[in-house]
Enzyme design. Structure first.
Site, PDB file in Angstrom:
ATOM      1  N   ASP A   3       0.852  -1.242  -0.078  1.00 31.81           N
ATOM      2  CA  ASP A   3       0.136  -0.034   0.055  1.00 31.81           C
ATOM      3  C   ASP A   3       0.788   1.257   0.006  1.00 31.81           C
ATOM      4  OD1 ASP A   3      -2.209   1.375  -0.036  1.00 31.81           O
ATOM      5  OD2 ASP A   3      -3.110   0.493   1.809  1.00 31.81           O
ATOM      6  N   ASP A   4       0.696   2.161  -0.936  1.00 34.25           N
ATOM      7  CA  ASP A   4       1.302   3.466  -0.917  1.00 34.25           C
ATOM      8  C   ASP A   4       2.755   3.327  -1.321  1.00 34.25           C
ATOM      9  OD1 ASP A   4      -1.130   4.331  -0.436  1.00 34.25           O
ATOM     10  OD2 ASP A   4      -0.694   5.502   1.107  1.00 34.25           O
ATOM     11  N   CYS A  41      -6.253   4.138  -3.437  1.00 33.14           N
ATOM     12  CA  CYS A  41      -6.411   2.656  -2.979  1.00 33.14           C
ATOM     13  C   CYS A  41      -7.294   1.828  -3.724  1.00 33.14           C
ATOM     14  CB  CYS A  41      -6.403   2.528  -1.565  1.00 33.14           C
ATOM     15  SG  CYS A  41      -5.315   3.275  -0.565  1.00 33.14           S
ATOM     16  N   HIS A  84      -9.394  -3.396  -1.417  1.00 32.15           N
ATOM     17  CA  HIS A  84      -9.801  -2.150  -0.384  1.00 32.15           C
ATOM     18  C   HIS A  84     -11.115  -2.633   0.375  1.00 32.15           C
ATOM     19  CE1 HIS A  84      -9.097   1.758   1.267  1.00 32.15           C
ATOM     20  NE2 HIS A  84     -10.415   1.634   1.350  1.00 32.15           N
ATOM     21  N   ASP A 142      -0.066  -0.562  -5.149  1.00 34.30           N
ATOM     22  CA  ASP A 142      -1.295   0.016  -5.695  1.00 34.30           C
ATOM     23  C   ASP A 142      -1.037   1.270  -6.217  1.00 34.30           C
ATOM     24  OD1 ASP A 142      -1.045   1.293  -3.313  1.00 34.30           O
ATOM     25  OD2 ASP A 142      -3.131   0.730  -2.655  1.00 34.30           O
ATOM     26  N   HIS A 143      -0.057   2.218  -5.895  1.00 29.10           N
ATOM     27  CA  HIS A 143       0.301   3.380  -6.516  1.00 29.10           C
ATOM     28  C   HIS A 143       1.343   4.003  -5.512  1.00 29.10           C
ATOM     29  CE1 HIS A 143      -2.009   4.772  -2.961  1.00 29.10           C
ATOM     30  NE2 HIS A 143      -3.167   4.188  -3.479  1.00 29.10           N
TER      31      HIS A 143
END
Length: 538
Positions: A33-34, A72, A126, A322-323
């Site tokens: 995540d992130d 997300c 999510h 995810d990014h």
């Protein structure tokens, strides 16, 4: 859980292929995540990530992989079914694609329907309405998804401040023994994933195990000893910490989520442009990097267990985020944009016998490496692909590498097509002849394109600019990234009809990568680009 798995495996007996000549490969999908590419294997000299770097050294690593929306739920609901946000119609967190857009199949569902035992640990989909409050069960998973019990404390007052009191802070290094339950979510997820691997070791059926890690998502809540890896005097600021002079206001995100944390509130920052005091900027970057090293230890323990269970020769490993996340670049501290720093992600695939030789008896591929060791050898990544690719490619690539049917290309529109792909398969990059070939793999750069998009509720930053609800979206920023440029046009958007109006241009951005790799100098100068973008959109 053991009884559930046993029941699932028994029910799969009849579905097993009787004429298979080779055992199918398992899949371990690690979703972070992130996580921006702040890793040693991506050239970061500061971050200690020896276990992920070790994975990269045995993998095919994609240097330029991009998410389709830098937030997300929309990103995960894009790459897990392999559809763009304009197809899933999820730009926020508030709808379930099977009801709202179309009954689209997912990566784990495809593997489940082909005889795999599919399992979810941690944050894969999510949570909430965007995955039907069930992580898309029962469609995607053979057994109920696992969520760590300590997840519920992530945003509560568990951060010990200088005043000795507990706070809900952005910066939250903790003594793990003192937090509720004496553990952290990612530690619990690793332990559960290892238990599942142990159970599947003796199964006659292949498995698809997805493990979703929370860190380095905010708050930066991690074991405090990881701070020692990053003394503040070694922490540099972002190379471009100012809001660019030519940045259209609609393109800026005001990072409202971190402003809600108690330690950030105490700074009394102006809205929307800040800036954050320099000493606190260093602390944010320190805690982000410390969270990445903590994450690295969890990945290391997981892969070491895979090794110990002698599953490395039979398991594909995919590692992805995810990014990204801005750490002060452009004066921003979040995702929520179309810039590279928000959309570019790490992506790598380990394929036994293809990206690394098969192991001999007694050999280890992924021995755990302690990031606190004073001497940690920097491992070079294995083969690297420099072409631009999209996270949409994850579905057809994993299917192809595992020998399953690759979904066909989607027609336009494809809302009534349950299974198709809007991304390209990356399997072609794995067709090298031997392990000594040139480590940099390139295709035709003119075919190397990645698309992303981001919604806004207004032309200027406001309280909901980061995460507007569907009904409030007034503008959509469509962005094209090529080897030469990033071009973004912000156009009017009708959220009731899900229609973009390319005749209603609100703003534009154009950055030339060779001369402006950080994307600070906007060269957009008029409506000429509107027609270009519309002609290039997928």
């Amino acid at each position: 859980l053991g009884l559930v798995l046993a029941s699932v495996c028994t029910s799969l007996e009849s579905a097993a292929s009787s004429n298979s000549t080779t055992a199918p490969l398992n899949v371990l999908l690690i979703i972070v995540d992130d996580l921006r590419p702040s890793l040693g294997c991506y050239g970061d000299k500061l971050v200690r990530s020896p276990n992920i770097d070790q994975l990269a050294s045995h993998s095919l690593l994609f240097q330029n992989a991009f998410a389709q929306q830098a937030v997300c739920a929309p990103s995960r609901v894009s790459f897990l079914p392999g559809r763009r946000p304009d197809t899933t119609r999820l730009y926020d967190f508030n709808s379930y694609w099977r009801v709202h857009a179309g009954n689209f199949s997912t990566i784990p569902q495809h593997f489940k329907e082909n005889g795999y035992v599919t399992m979810s640990v941690g944050k894969v989909f999510h949570p909430g309405i965007s995955s039907n409050y069930s992580d898309d069960s029962p469609f995607s998973w053979s057994v109920p998804p696992y969520h760590p019990s300590s997840e519920k404390y992530e945003n509560t007052k568990t951060c010990r401040g200088p005043d000795g009191e507990l706070h809900a802070n952005l910066l939250c290094p903790v003594d793990v023994a003192d937090v509720p339950e004496g553990t952290l979510p990612d530690k619990q997820s690793t332990e559960q994933a290892i238990r599942l691997l142990e159970k599947m070791k003796t199964s006659a059926h292949p498995f698809f195990l997805a493990v979703g890690y929370h860190k380095p998502h905010i708050p930066f809540r991690y074991p405090k000893e990881f701070q020692k890896l990053y003394p503040l005097e070694n922490i540099t600021l972002a190379p471009d910490p100012q809001v660019p002079a030519g940045l259209p206001p609609v393109a800026y995100n005001p990072w409202m989520d971190i402003r809600q944390r108690e330690d950030v509130q105490a700074l009394n920052l102006s809205v929307p442009y800040g800036p954050i005091p320099v000493d606190f900027q260093r602390k944010i970057r320190q805690s982000y990097f410390a969270s990445v090293s903590y994450l690295d230890t969890q990945v290391g323990h997981l892969l070491s267990a895979l090794d110990d269970l002698q599953l490395a020769n039979s398991t594909i490993i995919a590692f992805v985020s995810d990014h990204g996340w801005a750490l002060g670049e452009h004066g921003e501290w979040a995702k929520y944009s179309n810039f590279d720093v928000a959309t570019r992600v790490p992506l790598m695939f380990y394929v036994p016998g293809r990206t690394a030789p098969l192991l001999e008896a007694g050999e280890k591929l992924f021995p755990y490496i302690d990031p606190f060791d004073s001497i940690v050898e920097l491992m070079e990544p294995g083969r690297q692909v420099v072409d631009l690719v999209e996270l949409l490619s994850l579905f057809p690539t994993l299917a192809g590498l595992a020998g399953l049917r690759v979904p066909p290309r989607c027609p336009v529109p494809s809302f009534r097509v349950a299974q198709c792909r809007e991304g390209q398969s990356l399997v072609k990059y794995f067709r090298f002849q031997d392990l000594d070939e040139d480590q940099y793999l390139r295709g035709n750069p003119r075919e190397s394109v990645a698309y992303s998009q981001y919604p806004r509720p207004a032309d200027s930053p406001q309280w909901n600019s980061d995460k507007p609800s569907l009904k409030d979206i007034k503008v959509m920023g469509y962005s094209i990234r090529t080897v030469d440029y990033r071009y973004t046009v912000w156009v009017g958007f009708n959220p009731r009809e899900f229609l973009a109006n390319f005749s209603d241009v609100h703003a534009g951005e154009l950055y030339f990568i060779d001369s402006d790799p950080l994307q600070d100098h906007n060269m957009y100068n008029g409506s000429w680009g509107r027609d270009l973008l519309q002609s290039l959109l997928p």
